[in-house]
Motif scaffolding. Structure first.
Motif, short mmCIF file in Angstrom:
data_model
loop_
_atom_site.label_atom_id
_atom_site.label_comp_id
_atom_site.label_asym_id
_atom_site.label_seq_id
_atom_site.Cartn_x
_atom_site.Cartn_y
_atom_site.Cartn_z
N VAL A 150 0.84 -1.21 0.00
CA VAL A 150 0.00 0.00 0.00
C VAL A 150 0.87 1.25 0.00
O VAL A 150 0.66 2.18 -0.79
CB VAL A 150 -0.94 0.00 1.22
N ALA A 151 1.87 1.27 0.90
CA ALA A 151 2.74 2.45 0.99
C ALA A 151 3.56 2.64 -0.27
O ALA A 151 3.76 3.77 -0.73
CB ALA A 151 3.66 2.30 2.21
N GLY A 152 4.04 1.54 -0.85
CA GLY A 152 4.85 1.64 -2.07
C GLY A 152 4.06 2.20 -3.23
O GLY A 152 4.55 3.09 -3.96
N LEU A 153 2.85 1.71 -3.43
CA LEU A 153 2.02 2.19 -4.54
C LEU A 153 1.57 3.64 -4.31
O LEU A 153 1.53 4.44 -5.25
CB LEU A 153 0.80 1.28 -4.73
N LEU A 154 1.26 3.98 -3.06
CA LEU A 154 0.88 5.35 -2.74
C LEU A 154 2.06 6.30 -3.01
O LEU A 154 1.89 7.38 -3.58
CB LEU A 154 0.44 5.44 -1.29
N THR A 155 3.25 5.86 -2.61
CA THR A 155 4.45 6.66 -2.86
C THR A 155 4.68 6.84 -4.36
O THR A 155 5.11 7.91 -4.80
CB THR A 155 5.68 6.00 -2.21
N ALA A 156 4.41 5.80 -5.14
CA ALA A 156 4.60 5.88 -6.59
C ALA A 156 3.73 6.98 -7.19
O ALA A 156 4.18 7.77 -8.04
CB ALA A 156 4.28 4.53 -7.24
N VAL A 157 2.47 7.05 -6.77
CA VAL A 157 1.57 8.09 -7.28
C VAL A 157 2.06 9.47 -6.87
O VAL A 157 2.10 10.41 -7.68
CB VAL A 157 0.13 7.85 -6.75
N ILE A 158 2.46 9.59 -5.60
CA ILE A 158 2.93 10.88 -5.09
C ILE A 158 4.17 11.33 -5.84
O ILE A 158 4.28 12.49 -6.28
CB ILE A 158 3.22 10.78 -3.58
N TRP A 159 5.13 10.42 -6.02
CA TRP A 159 6.38 10.79 -6.67
C TRP A 159 6.19 11.06 -8.16
O TRP A 159 6.92 11.85 -8.75
CB TRP A 159 7.43 9.70 -6.46
N ALA A 160 5.19 10.43 -8.78
CA ALA A 160 4.91 10.73 -10.19
C ALA A 160 4.45 12.18 -10.34
O ALA A 160 4.91 12.90 -11.23
CB ALA A 160 3.84 9.78 -10.72
N GLY A 213 7.23 20.94 -3.01
CA GLY A 213 7.75 20.97 -1.66
C GLY A 213 6.91 20.17 -0.69
O GLY A 213 7.43 19.43 0.15
N VAL A 214 5.59 20.30 -0.82
CA VAL A 214 4.68 19.59 0.09
C VAL A 214 4.61 18.11 -0.24
O VAL A 214 4.71 17.24 0.64
CB VAL A 214 3.27 20.22 0.03
N ILE A 215 4.45 17.79 -1.52
CA ILE A 215 4.20 16.41 -1.89
C ILE A 215 5.46 15.55 -1.80
O ILE A 215 5.39 14.34 -1.53
CB ILE A 215 3.57 16.33 -3.31
N GLU A 216 6.64 16.15 -2.00
CA GLU A 216 7.90 15.40 -1.81
C GLU A 216 8.02 14.94 -0.37
O GLU A 216 8.43 13.82 -0.08
CB GLU A 216 9.08 16.29 -2.18
N MET A 217 7.68 15.82 0.55
CA MET A 217 7.72 15.49 1.98
C MET A 217 6.74 14.35 2.29
O MET A 217 7.06 13.40 3.00
CB MET A 217 7.37 16.73 2.80
N LEU A 218 5.56 14.44 1.74
CA LEU A 218 4.55 13.40 1.95
C LEU A 218 5.02 12.06 1.41
O LEU A 218 4.83 11.01 2.03
CB LEU A 218 3.24 13.81 1.28
N GLY A 219 5.66 12.09 0.24
CA GLY A 219 6.16 10.86 -0.37
C GLY A 219 7.21 10.17 0.49
O GLY A 219 7.23 8.94 0.61
N MET A 220 8.10 10.94 1.11
CA MET A 220 9.10 10.34 1.98
C MET A 220 8.47 9.73 3.22
O MET A 220 8.94 8.71 3.73
CB MET A 220 10.15 11.38 2.37
N LEU A 221 7.40 10.35 3.72
CA LEU A 221 6.71 9.79 4.88
C LEU A 221 6.07 8.44 4.54
O LEU A 221 6.19 7.48 5.32
CB LEU A 221 5.63 10.76 5.37
N THR A 222 5.41 8.37 3.38
CA THR A 222 4.77 7.10 3.01
C THR A 222 5.82 6.03 2.71
O THR A 222 5.62 4.86 3.02
CB THR A 222 3.84 7.28 1.80
N PHE A 223 6.95 6.43 2.11
CA PHE A 223 8.02 5.47 1.85
C PHE A 223 8.60 4.92 3.15
O PHE A 223 8.80 3.71 3.30
CB PHE A 223 9.13 6.10 1.02
N ALA A 224 8.87 5.81 4.10
CA ALA A 224 9.42 5.36 5.39
C ALA A 224 8.43 4.46 6.12
O ALA A 224 8.83 3.48 6.78
CB ALA A 224 9.76 6.58 6.25
#
Length: 283
Positions: free
Chosen positions: A5-15, A217-228
């Motif tokens: 779940v976290a990996g796929l969510l991070t993929a969308v965010i990072w895209a 700036g906001v979404i990069e931070m969110l992506g790192m949180l979901t990845f971690a």
């Protein structure tokens, strides 16, 4: 299942972050775009750090891993943004996304327990990503051969730096609060990029870039949180699924006018099938 779940969510965010970063880099330049993105990301992380009641990192080993994550992130940002500024998103993003395979490989070599079927699926996914990366003639449209080679070289180096940063972030996420893991790259970025640019009066800003800088700036931070978050269960699975942001970014970029060749579409299909297989294998 959390890793999936976290990996796929991070993929969308990072895209979405990749598309936004590419636009910002082309307006103000890669270094200025990074300077603003990490600064804004740090502003977002400050209230989260203040609200976090768990003890911050104090163990020397954890601090070293956070430093590696931060430095790797900054190096990856500089190289990745430079690639996006001069190259086409459907080419650059898939190469950058091999960061996931690099992080997963490091995790496996470091002893993370994964079965042979999963390793095979990870290899297939990486192959699908690579299929989307290289155009038949090396360049096309308004991208010269020299620009293409330069952007590919930047992207390859950026993927290596990001891969190390992802592994370090995932490794330390089991003992350090997630917000500290996500903030590490922003602290390093402000110290190494933003402040020097301000001191030398080279931090560029144009109003046209503002929405892209704020969003990134906001979404990069969110992506790192979901990845971690996902890495607490499995660095390898989270990293490789998160790296599929390249396929999403390539499709969105195609819709926005940066065309994808037939061979690249095959890569998209391979990745989609691979992601489905990895997800099923982790249920």
């Amino acid at each position: 299942m959390i890793a999936v779940v976290a990996g796929l969510l991070t993929a969308v965010i990072w895209a979405l972050a990749t598309l936004s970063a590419a636009r910002a880099s082309r307006i103000v330049g890669p270094l200025s775009a990074i300077g603003w993105v990490v600064f804004l990301g740090l502003l977002v992380s400050i209230p989260l750090l203040a609200l976090d009641t768990t003890p911050g990192p104090s163990d020397p080993a954890d601090l070293v891993w956070l430093a590696v994550a931060g430095l790797g992130y900054v190096a990856g940002m500089v190289l990745g943004f430079s690639a996006l500024a001069g190259g086409k998103i459907p080419v650059v993003a898939p190469i950058l996304s091999t960061e996931g395979a690099i992080a997963a490989t490091i995790a496996i070599l470091a002893g993370e327990a994964v079965g042979l079927p999963l390793i095979v699926l990870l290899v297939i996914l990486t192959g699908g990503v690579l299929l989307t990366a290289f155009e038949p003639n090396g360049s096309s449209g308004d991208t010269s051969q020299e620009d293409y080679r330069r952007s590919v070289a930047y992207a390859i180096a950026g993927a290596a730096a990001f891969g190390v940063a992802l592994y370090a972030s995932g490794h330390v996420s089991s003992s350090v609060p997630l917000v500290w893991v996500a903030a590490a790259g922003r602290v390093a970025g402000v110290a190494l990029i933003t402040l020097p640019l301000v001191a030398t009066r080279r931090l560029r800003f144009k109003r046209a870039a503002l929405p892209f800088l704020l969003f990134s700036g906001v979404i990069e931070m969110l992506g790192m949180l979901t990845f971690a978050w996902g890495s607490q269960e499995s660095i390898a699975v989270t990293a490789i699924l998160a790296s599929q942001f390249a396929v999403i970014a390539a499709i969105l970029a195609h819709v926005m006018g940066e065309r994808i060749e037939a061979r690249q579409w095959i890569g998209v299909v391979v990745v989609a099938v691979g992601v489905t297989a990895v997800t099923i294998s982790r249920l």
